[in-house]
Design a protein around this motif. Sequence first.
Motif, PDB file in Angstrom:
ATOM      1  N   LEU A   1       0.829  -1.195   0.000  1.00 50.88           N
ATOM      2  CA  LEU A   1       0.000   0.000   0.000  1.00 50.88           C
ATOM      3  C   LEU A   1       0.869   1.253   0.000  1.00 50.88           C
ATOM      4  O   LEU A   1       0.640   2.182  -0.769  1.00 50.88           O
ATOM      5  N   VAL A   2       1.906   1.263   0.841  1.00 49.67           N
ATOM      6  CA  VAL A   2       2.793   2.417   0.945  1.00 49.67           C
ATOM      7  C   VAL A   2       3.567   2.613  -0.352  1.00 49.67           C
ATOM      8  O   VAL A   2       3.761   3.743  -0.811  1.00 49.67           O
ATOM      9  N   GLU A   3       3.986   1.513  -0.967  1.00 55.12           N
ATOM     10  CA  GLU A   3       4.741   1.612  -2.226  1.00 55.12           C
ATOM     11  C   GLU A   3       3.909   2.269  -3.321  1.00 55.12           C
ATOM     12  O   GLU A   3       4.356   3.212  -3.983  1.00 55.12           O
ATOM     13  N   ILE A   4       2.679   1.795  -3.508  1.00 50.40           N
ATOM     14  CA  ILE A   4       1.828   2.341  -4.565  1.00 50.40           C
ATOM     15  C   ILE A   4       1.395   3.762  -4.225  1.00 50.40           C
ATOM     16  O   ILE A   4       1.366   4.646  -5.089  1.00 50.40           O
ATOM     17  N   GLY A   5       1.081   4.015  -2.962  1.00 47.55           N
ATOM     18  CA  GLY A   5       0.725   5.369  -2.545  1.00 47.55           C
ATOM     19  C   GLY A   5       1.870   6.338  -2.756  1.00 47.55           C
ATOM     20  O   GLY A   5       1.662   7.489  -3.139  1.00 47.55           O
ATOM     21  N   GLY A   6       3.105   5.887  -2.522  1.00 51.00           N
ATOM     22  CA  GLY A   6       4.274   6.730  -2.753  1.00 51.00           C
ATOM     23  C   GLY A   6       4.479   7.055  -4.218  1.00 51.00           C
ATOM     24  O   GLY A   6       4.837   8.188  -4.567  1.00 51.00           O
ATOM     25  N   ILE A   7       4.237   6.079  -5.080  1.00 44.96           N
ATOM     26  CA  ILE A   7       4.360   6.316  -6.530  1.00 44.96           C
ATOM     27  C   ILE A   7       3.343   7.370  -6.970  1.00 44.96           C
ATOM     28  O   ILE A   7       3.668   8.313  -7.693  1.00 44.96           O
ATOM     29  N   ALA A   8       2.098   7.226  -6.502  1.00 44.11           N
ATOM     30  CA  ALA A   8       1.050   8.171  -6.887  1.00 44.11           C
ATOM     31  C   ALA A   8       1.319   9.560  -6.303  1.00 44.11           C
ATOM     32  O   ALA A   8       1.102  10.571  -6.975  1.00 44.11           O
ATOM     33  N   ALA A   9       1.813   9.614  -5.082  1.00 44.49           N
ATOM     34  CA  ALA A   9       2.106  10.913  -4.469  1.00 44.49           C
ATOM     35  C   ALA A   9       3.263  11.606  -5.180  1.00 44.49           C
ATOM     36  O   ALA A   9       3.271  12.830  -5.320  1.00 44.49           O
ATOM     37  N   LYS A  10       4.228  10.837  -5.648  1.00 48.56           N
ATOM     38  CA  LYS A  10       5.349  11.410  -6.389  1.00 48.56           C
ATOM     39  C   LYS A  10       4.875  12.027  -7.709  1.00 48.56           C
ATOM     40  O   LYS A  10       5.460  12.981  -8.198  1.00 48.56           O
ATOM     41  N   LEU A  11       3.809  11.475  -8.262  1.00 46.66           N
ATOM     42  CA  LEU A  11       3.225  12.009  -9.500  1.00 46.66           C
ATOM     43  C   LEU A  11       2.222  13.127  -9.200  1.00 46.66           C
ATOM     44  O   LEU A  11       1.472  13.535 -10.090  1.00 46.66           O
ATOM     45  N   GLU A  12       2.197  13.610  -7.952  1.00 43.85           N
ATOM     46  CA  GLU A  12       1.346  14.699  -7.499  1.00 43.85           C
ATOM     47  C   GLU A  12      -0.144  14.398  -7.670  1.00 43.85           C
ATOM     48  O   GLU A  12      -0.939  15.272  -8.031  1.00 43.85           O
ATOM     49  N   ALA A  13      -0.528  13.176  -7.390  1.00 43.14           N
ATOM     50  CA  ALA A  13      -1.930  12.782  -7.459  1.00 43.14           C
ATOM     51  C   ALA A  13      -2.494  12.701  -6.043  1.00 43.14           C
ATOM     52  O   ALA A  13      -1.766  12.442  -5.087  1.00 43.14           O
ATOM     53  N   ASN A  14      -3.780  12.943  -5.916  1.00 39.92           N
ATOM     54  CA  ASN A  14      -4.460  12.740  -4.643  1.00 39.92           C
ATOM     55  C   ASN A  14      -4.700  11.245  -4.482  1.00 39.92           C
ATOM     56  O   ASN A  14      -5.211  10.593  -5.388  1.00 39.92           O
ATOM     57  N   VAL A  15      -4.348  10.709  -3.327  1.00 33.96           N
ATOM     58  CA  VAL A  15      -4.467   9.275  -3.094  1.00 33.96           C
ATOM     59  C   VAL A  15      -5.564   9.014  -2.079  1.00 33.96           C
ATOM     60  O   VAL A  15      -5.604   9.623  -1.012  1.00 33.96           O
ATOM     61  N   SER A  16      -6.484   8.098  -2.410  1.00 33.60           N
ATOM     62  CA  SER A  16      -7.541   7.672  -1.504  1.00 33.60           C
ATOM     63  C   SER A  16      -7.519   6.155  -1.408  1.00 33.60           C
ATOM     64  O   SER A  16      -7.164   5.469  -2.369  1.00 33.60           O
ATOM     65  N   ILE A  17      -7.921   5.652  -0.255  1.00 29.65           N
ATOM     66  CA  ILE A  17      -7.984   4.215  -0.059  1.00 29.65           C
ATOM     67  C   ILE A  17      -9.469   3.817  -0.009  1.00 29.65           C
ATOM     68  O   ILE A  17     -10.223   4.378   0.788  1.00 29.65           O
ATOM     69  N   ALA A  18      -9.844   2.893  -0.855  1.00 26.12           N
ATOM     70  CA  ALA A  18     -11.229   2.435  -0.884  1.00 26.12           C
ATOM     71  C   ALA A  18     -11.487   1.540   0.313  1.00 26.12           C
ATOM     72  O   ALA A  18     -10.696   0.639   0.610  1.00 26.12           O
ATOM     73  N   THR A  19     -12.583   1.805   1.015  1.00 24.38           N
ATOM     74  CA  THR A  19     -12.999   0.992   2.162  1.00 24.38           C
ATOM     75  C   THR A  19     -14.480   0.734   2.069  1.00 24.38           C
ATOM     76  O   THR A  19     -15.186   1.337   1.271  1.00 24.38           O
ATOM     77  N   LYS A  20     -14.951  -0.160   2.913  1.00 26.49           N
ATOM     78  CA  LYS A  20     -16.384  -0.365   3.026  1.00 26.49           C
ATOM     79  C   LYS A  20     -16.792   0.030   4.446  1.00 26.49           C
ATOM     80  O   LYS A  20     -15.979  -0.090   5.378  1.00 26.49           O
ATOM     81  N   PRO A  21     -17.994   0.523   4.642  1.00 30.89           N
ATOM     82  CA  PRO A  21     -18.407   0.983   5.974  1.00 30.89           C
ATOM     83  C   PRO A  21     -18.626  -0.193   6.928  1.00 30.89           C
ATOM     84  O   PRO A  21     -18.923  -1.306   6.498  1.00 30.89           O
ATOM     85  N   PHE A  22     -18.474   0.080   8.233  1.00 28.82           N
ATOM     86  CA  PHE A  22     -18.797  -0.935   9.236  1.00 28.82           C
ATOM     87  C   PHE A  22     -20.284  -1.256   9.165  1.00 28.82           C
ATOM     88  O   PHE A  22     -21.096  -0.396   8.846  1.00 28.82           O
ATOM     89  N   LYS A  23     -20.628  -2.483   9.478  1.00 30.14           N
ATOM     90  CA  LYS A  23     -22.041  -2.875   9.437  1.00 30.14           C
ATOM     91  C   LYS A  23     -22.661  -2.769  10.799  1.00 30.14           C
ATOM     92  O   LYS A  23     -22.109  -2.789  11.804  1.00 30.14           O
TER      93      LYS A  23
END
Length: 130
Positions: free
Chosen positions: A108-130
Amino acid sequence: MALQSKHKVEAAFSMSSMTDIIFLLLIFFMLTSSFITPSGLPVNLPSSETADIVMQEVTVTVTKDLKYSVNDKIVEREGIKKELTTLLKGKDGQVVLHIDKEVPVEYLVEIGGIAAKLEANVSIATKPFK
């Protein structure tokens, strides 16, 4: 002597209500298609308190057996940087990470770092608690 009735019945069909229904269906499908994640690989997302809806420009998916895809295109781990660079070239983009909850955090950190280096906003997809 010809008898004529005073009440004539027209055999015309009004299309105005039909166009209203088609317009409403079009709006419904346009809205629901934006909420569907285009992830081609099955991922078991982690849960969080808030699961905001983000308009997805670029999605990166990592399954629990470490298969990678960028916008439904299956790529190798080494090819993620190249794919993100071509998709985000010349614009501020939004990258949404669909990462299985069993995947180690280092990926997760590796891919987030690549996207941040390209100056992109990074979001992590989650599902809500039930």
